[in-house]
Design an enzyme around this catalytic site. Structure first.
Site, PDB file in Angstrom:
ATOM      1  N   ASP A 119      56.196  23.197  18.822  1.00 50.17           N
ATOM      2  CA  ASP A 119      57.275  23.931  18.406  1.00 50.17           C
ATOM      3  C   ASP A 119      58.545  23.373  19.236  1.00 50.17           C
ATOM      4  O   ASP A 119      59.648  23.823  18.884  1.00 50.17           O
ATOM      5  CB  ASP A 119      57.228  25.387  19.030  1.00 50.17           C
ATOM      6  N   SER A 120      58.312  22.246  19.737  1.00 44.42           N
ATOM      7  CA  SER A 120      59.415  21.562  20.114  1.00 44.42           C
ATOM      8  C   SER A 120      60.118  20.958  19.088  1.00 44.42           C
ATOM      9  O   SER A 120      61.434  20.655  19.226  1.00 44.42           O
ATOM     10  CB  SER A 120      58.770  20.279  21.245  1.00 44.42           C
ATOM     11  N   ASP A 136      50.981  24.203  17.322  1.00 47.72           N
ATOM     12  CA  ASP A 136      51.603  25.257  18.322  1.00 47.72           C
ATOM     13  C   ASP A 136      51.604  26.533  17.608  1.00 47.72           C
ATOM     14  O   ASP A 136      51.979  26.566  16.381  1.00 47.72           O
ATOM     15  CB  ASP A 136      53.067  24.867  18.864  1.00 47.72           C
ATOM     16  N   LYS A 150      47.545  26.293  19.691  1.00 51.46           N
ATOM     17  CA  LYS A 150      47.939  26.211  21.021  1.00 51.46           C
ATOM     18  C   LYS A 150      48.636  27.499  21.268  1.00 51.46           C
ATOM     19  O   LYS A 150      49.726  27.836  20.653  1.00 51.46           O
ATOM     20  CB  LYS A 150      48.708  24.991  21.628  1.00 51.46           C
ATOM     21  N   GLU A 205      50.898  29.997  24.633  1.00 51.91           N
ATOM     22  CA  GLU A 205      51.251  30.070  25.748  1.00 51.91           C
ATOM     23  C   GLU A 205      51.395  31.293  26.385  1.00 51.91           C
ATOM     24  O   GLU A 205      51.404  32.368  26.003  1.00 51.91           O
ATOM     25  CB  GLU A 205      52.697  29.512  25.599  1.00 51.91           C
ATOM     26  N   GLU A 238      52.077  22.600  32.328  1.00 50.89           N
ATOM     27  CA  GLU A 238      53.564  22.014  32.237  1.00 50.89           C
ATOM     28  C   GLU A 238      54.306  22.323  33.452  1.00 50.89           C
ATOM     29  O   GLU A 238      54.333  23.307  33.884  1.00 50.89           O
ATOM     30  CB  GLU A 238      54.162  22.335  31.172  1.00 50.89           C
TER      31      GLU A 238
END
Length: 264
Positions: free
Chosen positions: A45-46, A84, A112, A114, A181
């Protein structure tokens, strides 16, 4: 050319072999990274920041991740492909199931997410239904406003222990990979040693089983803020494929990340 799977990465960890990951968003770059030997590609999602120009990752949608996942899938043969799950696309286990299914059908091998303890039920339910999960702890960019910015996490003893406990719990819930991270290198070492599953670091020191960077940072084409943990490999090589090979070689040798890219 054998395809990389979660079992491959687990074997690498057991053998002490470091592996590499990069973000990718289209077939051309993904194909180049894949053919040079990058083991894991992440449709991150960067893309909200490096492709769309947003200040953070929050505006990205599941449909956008699915689109770029399809693009990357068409360009690769070997690498493990992770997609993501964007902000608020997995707020409940039921919502996660619907959106993760879309990403898997777009070509992802794994999704993925978070977060820590609140995600345990979701990780278990996804795994039980055949959707492999990569967890993500430490600086989780979707929580940037909770953290008050992009800041190193786990520097005090209480938060370091919480992150370590969450890592163990996520593995027990069924996560097959873990990204950590922007955490202190000693904490990343403790997590890597405590878990059976492979741990991928970004801004977490050289002791993790693998390393991941954003492709725009590796190629020196990011605009605005450049993270301390990143390295411009294109600057030292002058050619994209050579830059990727240099990244792979330095990770394998344990020379990247060095102290200048690491937090204490």
């Amino acid at each position: 050319m054998s395809k990389i799977t979660s079992s491959t990465l687990l074997k690498y960890k057991q053998e002490g072999r470091k592996f590499t990951a990069l973000t990718a968003y289209d077939a051309s770059f993904a194909g180049a990274f894949d053919s040079e030997g990058v083991d894991v590609l992440l449709v991150g999602d960067s893309l909200g920041m490096v492709l769309q120009g947003h200040d953070d990752t929050l505006p990205v949608t599941t449909a956008e991740i699915a689109y770029h996942t399809r693009c990357v899938r068409r360009g690769i043969e070997r690498a493990l492909l992770i997609a993501d799950m964007p902000f608020m696309s997995y707020a409940t286990p039921e919502q996660a199931m619907i959106n993760a299914t879309e990403l898997m059908q777009a070509g992802a091998n794994m999704v993925k997410v978070e977060g820590g303890h609140w995600l345990l039920e979701t990780v278990t339910k996804l795994t039980e239904r055949g959707i492999p999960v990569c967890a993500h702890l430490g600086l989780t960019p979707q929580s940037v406003h909770v953290f008050g910015g992009f800041k190193v996490q786990g520097r005090d003893a209480e938060n370091a222990q919480r992150i370590l406990d969450e890592a163990k719990a996520l593995e027990a819930a069924g996560a097959q990979l873990l990204v950590v991270e922007c955490i202190p290198a000693p904490l990343a070492t403790a997590i890597t040693q405590a878990l059976t599953i492979p741990v991928i670091g970004i801004g977490a020191g050289a002791s993790t089983d693998g390393q991941i960077l954003v492709m725009h940072d590796v190629l020196g084409i990011s605009s605005g803020y450049i993270p301390r943990f990143s390295k411009n490999y294109l600057k030292q090589t002058g050619e994209i494929r050579s830059a990727v090979r240099a990244y792979i070689e330095e990770v394998a040798a344990g020379t990247f990340p060095s102290a200048e890219h690491t937090f204490s």
